[in-house]
Scaffold this motif. Sequence first.
Motif: not given
Length: 305
Positions: A22-24, A29-30, A298-299
């Motif tokens: 999930r972090f990757r 995306s970030f 996140l969205d």
Amino acid sequence: MADTSAQTGRNVLRDGGTRPTRFRTFWNSFSENRGAVIGLWVFLAFLFVAVFAPLIAPYDPSAQFRDYALQPPVWQDGGAWAFPLGTDALGRDMLSRLIHGARFSFFVGIVVVVVAASGGIIIGLIAGFAPKWLDTLIMRLMDIILAFPSLLLALVLVAVLGPSLLNAMIAIALVLQPHYVRLTRASVLSERGKDYVTASRVAGAGQLRQMFITVLPNCLAPIIVQAALSFSTAILDAAALGFLGMGAQPPTPEWGTMLADAREFVLRAWWVVTFPGIAILVTVLAINLMGDGLRDALDPKLKRS
């Protein structure tokens, strides 16, 4: 043994070797937003400075060198910059005061976000699960608070409580709380009708468990984004209250208070106003850029095209 090996091979093929965590996934995306990555590194740099301020600052922020009052940044002593960013009207080192000012600004941001988010989330959850009359009462109260300009309302609250950094934090937290209430309530209402909430209710989960265990974790993404943006708002409002004399009081090295102390020296000592203003600008801009990246990561539905 052959069967085990074949099964293992099928698992490897089915999983495709490695699955992204999930972090990757979040970081991929970030990191697509370069501004957000730059904002993150600037934020971490300021956070490092705030945490280790006593070790980094060359002087005590309250130490006065009266013989060198209002010395410009280019003033040298023995070939080395004794005061790299100059001194203020009382001979205090500007660099040391800016470094220690980062501690106060980040402390204000953390306390305000924790208080505002905690109260806002709880009230928002209650509004989302409450009967219609209670929900309406809560939201109309939030609408009344939001009808006032945030800084003006914070200023009135500080005037009632008394000028101090603690009262300024309380006032800013109360002003920011309605945003969390509305956001949490909207997220709860959108989640309550989904199948997993119905299944939880059918399985016998109580309302408190549904609120805090079942629904709340699925509402955290927009709340995290709001927390990042509220952090910058808290720093900006605290600086504004300090500038107006209603926040941190002298000789506290808070950026807004430093601007207030330097007002009368704007024309003949530009550095006493410029550097605190730049510190506020860069910090708030970095946090806002980071907040944009968090929103996109996140969205994905809100991601800019």
